[in-house]
Design an enzyme around this catalytic site. Structure first.
Site, short mmCIF file in Angstrom:
data_model
loop_
_atom_site.label_atom_id
_atom_site.label_comp_id
_atom_site.label_asym_id
_atom_site.label_seq_id
_atom_site.Cartn_x
_atom_site.Cartn_y
_atom_site.Cartn_z
N ALA A 1 0.86 -1.18 0.00
CA ALA A 1 0.00 0.00 0.00
C ALA A 1 0.90 1.23 0.00
O ALA A 1 2.05 1.17 0.44
CB ALA A 1 -0.88 -0.01 1.24
N GLY B 1 0.56 -4.97 0.55
CA GLY B 1 -0.57 -4.99 -0.38
C GLY B 1 -0.18 -5.55 -1.74
O GLY B 1 -1.03 -6.09 -2.46
N GLU C 1 -0.50 -9.15 -1.35
CA GLU C 1 -1.95 -9.43 -1.28
C GLU C 1 -2.58 -9.35 -2.66
O GLU C 1 -3.45 -10.14 -3.01
CB GLU C 1 -2.61 -8.45 -0.30
CG GLU C 1 -2.19 -8.71 1.14
CD GLU C 1 -2.63 -7.63 2.11
OE1 GLU C 1 -2.32 -6.45 1.86
OE2 GLU C 1 -3.29 -7.96 3.11
N GLU D 1 3.90 -5.39 7.06
CA GLU D 1 3.08 -4.38 7.74
C GLU D 1 3.41 -4.26 9.23
O GLU D 1 3.30 -3.20 9.83
CB GLU D 1 1.58 -4.72 7.59
CG GLU D 1 1.04 -4.54 6.18
CD GLU D 1 1.17 -5.78 5.31
OE1 GLU D 1 1.98 -6.68 5.65
OE2 GLU D 1 0.47 -5.85 4.30
N1 CAA Z 1 4.60 3.36 -0.33
C1 CAA Z 1 5.01 4.55 -0.80
N2 CAA Z 1 6.23 4.74 -1.35
C2 CAA Z 1 7.05 3.67 -1.42
C3 CAA Z 1 6.68 2.40 -0.95
C4 CAA Z 1 5.38 2.27 -0.39
N3 CAA Z 1 4.92 1.09 0.05
N4 CAA Z 1 7.72 1.56 -1.14
C5 CAA Z 1 8.69 2.26 -1.71
N5 CAA Z 1 8.30 3.54 -1.88
C6 CAA Z 1 9.05 4.65 -2.47
C7 CAA Z 1 10.16 5.11 -1.53
O1 CAA Z 1 9.64 6.02 -0.57
C8 CAA Z 1 11.09 5.75 -2.51
O2 CAA Z 1 10.61 7.04 -2.86
P1 CAA Z 1 11.53 8.36 -2.58
O3 CAA Z 1 12.74 8.14 -3.46
O4 CAA Z 1 10.65 9.47 -3.03
O5 CAA Z 1 11.85 8.35 -1.15
C9 CAA Z 1 10.98 4.88 -3.75
O6 CAA Z 1 9.73 4.18 -3.62
C10 CAA Z 1 12.08 3.85 -3.85
O7 CAA Z 1 12.11 3.12 -2.64
P2 CAA Z 1 13.44 2.88 -1.77
O8 CAA Z 1 14.39 4.02 -1.97
O9 CAA Z 1 13.03 2.59 -0.37
O10 CAA Z 1 14.03 1.58 -2.50
P3 CAA Z 1 14.97 0.47 -1.87
O11 CAA Z 1 15.37 -0.40 -3.01
O12 CAA Z 1 16.01 1.06 -1.02
O13 CAA Z 1 13.99 -0.37 -0.88
C11 CAA Z 1 11.96 -1.55 -0.28
C12 CAA Z 1 12.92 -1.10 -1.41
C13 CAA Z 1 12.67 -2.54 0.64
C14 CAA Z 1 10.76 -2.24 -0.95
C15 CAA Z 1 11.51 -0.33 0.53
O14 CAA Z 1 11.08 0.69 -0.37
C16 CAA Z 1 10.38 -0.61 1.49
O15 CAA Z 1 10.58 -1.17 2.54
N6 CAA Z 1 9.16 -0.20 1.10
C17 CAA Z 1 7.97 -0.37 1.96
C18 CAA Z 1 7.48 -1.82 1.98
C19 CAA Z 1 6.30 -1.98 2.92
O16 CAA Z 1 6.41 -1.74 4.12
N7 CAA Z 1 5.13 -2.35 2.37
C20 CAA Z 1 3.92 -2.55 3.15
C21 CAA Z 1 3.07 -1.31 3.07
S1 CAA Z 1 1.67 -1.37 4.15
C22 CAA Z 1 0.50 -2.31 3.33
O17 CAA Z 1 0.74 -2.82 2.26
C23 CAA Z 1 -0.83 -2.41 4.01
C24 CAA Z 1 -1.79 -3.39 3.40
O18 CAA Z 1 -1.66 -4.59 3.53
C25 CAA Z 1 -3.03 -2.96 2.69
#
Ligand code: CAA
Length: 257
Positions: free
Chosen positions: A65, A108, A111, A131
């Site tokens: 998400a 998500g 999912e 999450e």
């Molecule tokens: N939401 C919004 N932006 C996101 C994102 C997310 N889930 N995942 C990555 N991005 C963005 C980052 O903020 C970044 O943008 P900026 O350059 O503007 O800061 C860009 O995408 C590239 O990401 P990274 O620089 O972090 O890339 P990386 O290769 O270093 O790391 C990653 C990759 C490990 C996937 C890391 O981005 C990460 O941990 N992302 C979040 C993953 C996460 O926690 N997902 C669960 C979300 S909650 C959910 O999904 C709820 C549900 O069930 C409905």
């Protein structure tokens, strides 16, 4: 005209939907979910479309998400979240849906991949429900579909620790049916979609429905549904054509009737 995804028709009867928010690793914001649900509704209505392949980029199928959007929602926002309706529309898609997954497939994103009927993963794919690291838990079917796919122990491990698993592990656990070289993932998913697109559409639809029943019903009810669906198909022109084509040693020409 969608802005967060592209739609192509690379094969007869097959649509390819590609998530395209590279700036956010295809994070699923409201607009993307809305556009995806709308494209699936179009594919549902289009008699020519027999199967859909859903993919992301080489780096990410989808990283979950959109956390930046989530940060703007308070409790009331969550209760009135329009994305719930979008997820329901995606889950209602009745034609075969194949996910071609490369890179991050998290939260998500995982999912969403689990809404697909068949998952094909590139060797570099990583599946996870992180999450818990945000102080929350999966909210789009992650606890339910993951447990059904991989069993209790691994689902608990992934959801409670937030740690991801790689594609081979996902395949061993039953989440993924095939692992390919990353550059061949979409090609392989399209090849499977092409085969399915040539089958009798009513049989495909009812077989999918019957298989999904196995996930949420008891055996006796599932068997009753299967018998009912089997009987319905007995009256179709495609059944007659399939049997006739076998006897005449030719390929069947199914019409969806
Ligand atoms: N939401 C919004 N932006 C996101 C994102 C997310 N889930 N995942 C990555 N991005 C963005 C980052 O903020 C970044 O943008 P900026 O350059 O503007 O800061 C860009 O995408 C590239 O990401 P990274 O620089 O972090 O890339 P990386 O290769 O270093 O790391 C990653 C990759 C490990 C996937 C890391 O981005 C990460 O941990 N992302 C979040 C993953 C996460 O926690 N997902 C669960 C979300 S909650 C959910 O999904 C709820 C549900 O069930 C409905």
């Amino acid at each position: 005209m969608p802005h967060t995804l592209s739609v192509d028709a690379p094969e007869q009867g097959v649509r390819l939907i590609t998530l395209q928010r590279p700036e956010a690793l295809n994070a699923l914001n409201t607009q993307l979910l809305d556009e995806l649900a709308a494209e699936l509704a179009l594919a549902e209505q289009d008699a020519e479309t027999r199967a859909v392949v859903l993919t992301g980029s080489r780096k990410a199928f989808a990283a979950g998400a959109d956390i930046k959007e989530m940060a703007e929602r308070d409790l009331v926002g969550i209760l009135e979240d329009p994305r719930v309706a979008h997820w329901q529309r995606i889950a209602a898609f009745s034609k075969p849906l194949i996910a071609a997954v490369n890179g991050f497939c998290l939260g998500g994103g995982c999912e969403l991949a689990m809404h697909a009927d068949i998952l094909i993963a590139g060797e570099d794919a990583r599946f996870g429900q992180p999450e818990i690291n945000l102080g929350i838990m999966p909210g789009a079917g992650g606890t339910q579909r993951l447990l059904r796919a991989v069993g209790k122990s691994l689902a608990m491990q992934m959801v409670l620790s937030g740690q991801a698993i790689d594609a081979r592990h996902a395949q061993r656990a039953g989440l993924v049916s095939e692992v390919t070289l990353p550059e061949l993932t979409i090609e392989r998913a399209l090849a499977i979609a092409r085969v399915i697109a040539q089958k009798a559409p009513l049989a495909v639809r009812l077989a999918k429905e019957a298989l999904l029943k196995a996930e949420d019903t008891d055996l006796a009810s599932g068997l009753r549904f299967e018998r009912h669906a089997f009987t319905v198909l007995a009256g179709t022109a495609d059944r007659a054509e399939g049997i006739r084509a076998f006897q005449e040693k030719r390929r069947p020409e199914f019409t969806g009737r």
